[in-house]
Design a protein around this motif. Structure first.
Motif, PDB file in Angstrom:
ATOM      1  N   GLU A  88     -28.879  11.556   3.525  1.00 57.71           N
ATOM      2  CA  GLU A  88     -29.261  12.959   3.719  1.00 57.71           C
ATOM      3  C   GLU A  88     -28.896  13.722   2.448  1.00 57.71           C
ATOM      4  O   GLU A  88     -27.751  13.701   2.007  1.00 57.71           O
ATOM      5  CB  GLU A  88     -28.539  13.514   4.952  1.00 57.71           C
ATOM      6  CG  GLU A  88     -29.176  14.749   5.557  1.00 57.71           C
ATOM      7  CD  GLU A  88     -28.929  16.008   4.746  1.00 57.71           C
ATOM      8  OE1 GLU A  88     -29.892  16.754   4.507  1.00 57.71           O
ATOM      9  OE2 GLU A  88     -27.782  16.238   4.327  1.00 57.71           O
ATOM     10  N   PRO A  89     -29.874  14.393   1.810  1.00 63.82           N
ATOM     11  CA  PRO A  89     -29.651  15.018   0.494  1.00 63.82           C
ATOM     12  C   PRO A  89     -28.499  16.025   0.434  1.00 63.82           C
ATOM     13  O   PRO A  89     -27.704  15.977  -0.509  1.00 63.82           O
ATOM     14  CB  PRO A  89     -30.989  15.696   0.181  1.00 63.82           C
ATOM     15  CG  PRO A  89     -31.987  14.972   1.012  1.00 63.82           C
ATOM     16  CD  PRO A  89     -31.264  14.515   2.247  1.00 63.82           C
ATOM     17  N   THR A  90     -28.395  16.912   1.405  1.00 66.08           N
ATOM     18  CA  THR A  90     -27.316  17.908   1.359  1.00 66.08           C
ATOM     19  C   THR A  90     -25.962  17.239   1.515  1.00 66.08           C
ATOM     20  O   THR A  90     -25.019  17.551   0.782  1.00 66.08           O
ATOM     21  CB  THR A  90     -27.499  18.991   2.433  1.00 66.08           C
ATOM     22  OG1 THR A  90     -28.776  19.616   2.244  1.00 66.08           O
ATOM     23  CG2 THR A  90     -26.409  20.049   2.352  1.00 66.08           C
ATOM     24  N   MET A  91     -25.861  16.289   2.432  1.00 64.85           N
ATOM     25  CA  MET A  91     -24.587  15.586   2.622  1.00 64.85           C
ATOM     26  C   MET A  91     -24.211  14.798   1.367  1.00 64.85           C
ATOM     27  O   MET A  91     -23.037  14.730   1.007  1.00 64.85           O
ATOM     28  CB  MET A  91     -24.657  14.639   3.825  1.00 64.85           C
ATOM     29  CG  MET A  91     -24.487  15.332   5.160  1.00 64.85           C
ATOM     30  SD  MET A  91     -22.960  16.309   5.296  1.00 64.85           S
ATOM     31  CE  MET A  91     -21.709  15.061   5.138  1.00 64.85           C
ATOM     32  N   ARG A  92     -25.203  14.229   0.683  1.00 59.47           N
ATOM     33  CA  ARG A  92     -24.918  13.495  -0.552  1.00 59.47           C
ATOM     34  C   ARG A  92     -24.335  14.436  -1.598  1.00 59.47           C
ATOM     35  O   ARG A  92     -23.352  14.104  -2.261  1.00 59.47           O
ATOM     36  CB  ARG A  92     -26.181  12.807  -1.084  1.00 59.47           C
ATOM     37  CG  ARG A  92     -25.915  11.913  -2.282  1.00 59.47           C
ATOM     38  CD  ARG A  92     -27.128  11.147  -2.798  1.00 59.47           C
ATOM     39  NE  ARG A  92     -28.168  10.920  -1.821  1.00 59.47           N
ATOM     40  CZ  ARG A  92     -29.361  11.555  -1.826  1.00 59.47           C
ATOM     41  NH1 ARG A  92     -29.660  12.412  -2.762  1.00 59.47           N
ATOM     42  NH2 ARG A  92     -30.256  11.294  -0.897  1.00 59.47           N
ATOM     43  N   GLU A  93     -24.927  15.619  -1.730  1.00 59.52           N
ATOM     44  CA  GLU A  93     -24.416  16.594  -2.710  1.00 59.52           C
ATOM     45  C   GLU A  93     -22.987  17.019  -2.349  1.00 59.52           C
ATOM     46  O   GLU A  93     -22.128  17.145  -3.229  1.00 59.52           O
ATOM     47  CB  GLU A  93     -25.330  17.818  -2.776  1.00 59.52           C
ATOM     48  CG  GLU A  93     -26.733  17.527  -3.265  1.00 59.52           C
ATOM     49  CD  GLU A  93     -26.824  17.047  -4.703  1.00 59.52           C
ATOM     50  OE1 GLU A  93     -25.954  17.402  -5.519  1.00 59.52           O
ATOM     51  OE2 GLU A  93     -27.782  16.314  -5.010  1.00 59.52           O
ATOM     52  N   ILE A  94     -22.734  17.237  -1.058  1.00 58.60           N
ATOM     53  CA  ILE A  94     -21.387  17.610  -0.610  1.00 58.60           C
ATOM     54  C   ILE A  94     -20.409  16.485  -0.942  1.00 58.60           C
ATOM     55  O   ILE A  94     -19.303  16.738  -1.446  1.00 58.60           O
ATOM     56  CB  ILE A  94     -21.377  17.938   0.896  1.00 58.60           C
ATOM     57  CG1 ILE A  94     -22.185  19.217   1.158  1.00 58.60           C
ATOM     58  CG2 ILE A  94     -19.952  18.066   1.419  1.00 58.60           C
ATOM     59  CD1 ILE A  94     -22.506  19.472   2.623  1.00 58.60           C
ATOM     60  N   ARG A  95     -20.795  15.259  -0.689  1.00 62.26           N
ATOM     61  CA  ARG A  95     -19.928  14.110  -0.981  1.00 62.26           C
ATOM     62  C   ARG A  95     -19.708  13.943  -2.479  1.00 62.26           C
ATOM     63  O   ARG A  95     -18.613  13.569  -2.910  1.00 62.26           O
ATOM     64  CB  ARG A  95     -20.490  12.815  -0.390  1.00 62.26           C
ATOM     65  CG  ARG A  95     -20.529  12.808   1.122  1.00 62.26           C
ATOM     66  CD  ARG A  95     -19.156  12.974   1.715  1.00 62.26           C
ATOM     67  NE  ARG A  95     -19.227  12.883   3.170  1.00 62.26           N
ATOM     68  CZ  ARG A  95     -18.260  13.251   3.967  1.00 62.26           C
ATOM     69  NH1 ARG A  95     -17.128  13.712   3.485  1.00 62.26           N
ATOM     70  NH2 ARG A  95     -18.396  13.154   5.265  1.00 62.26           N
TER      71      ARG A  95
END
Length: 117
Positions: A88-95
């Protein structure tokens, strides 16, 4: 699929936690801000504006002025999750951001954190 709760949380509500984590390990708010600027392109006044607006994480990353193309070089585990495998793109950025803050708190040199090797 429902969005993860953090995607709708205000970035401003988590930002102080990033700063506190870094400062507890002898690092600075300026270094946290430098990491955020490197990752997203939000620097100085632009970051302050996002904090003041209480922008949620999803919007914060979706509207990032200049996402760093080198962020794909970020690898490793954070919170038991391999960041490069998050779909998931947003979760990847958060991680990605979580991983960089972890590296800062662990004493890694800024050049290595910002993938300038």
């Amino acid at each position: 699929m429902a969005k993860h709760r953090i995607c709708t949380m205000s970035f401003a509500s988590v930002y102080p936690l990033y700063v506190t984590k870094a400062e507890k390990k002898g690092r600075t708010k300026a270094e946290v801000d430098q990491i955020i600027a490197w990752l997203t392109g939000y620097g100085g006044k632009a970051l302050e504006a996002q904090l003041k607006k209480k922008t949620d994480f999803e919007t914060f990353f979706a509207r990032a002025p200049k996402p760093n193309p080198s962020r794909g070089l970020i690898r490793g585990m954070v919170c038991g999750v391999r960041v490069e495998e998050v779909e998931e793109p947003t979760m990847r950025e958060i991680r990605y951001l979580d991983k960089l803050i972890d590296e800062l708190a662990k004493g890694k040199a800024m050049d290595k954190i910002l993938r300038k090797e």
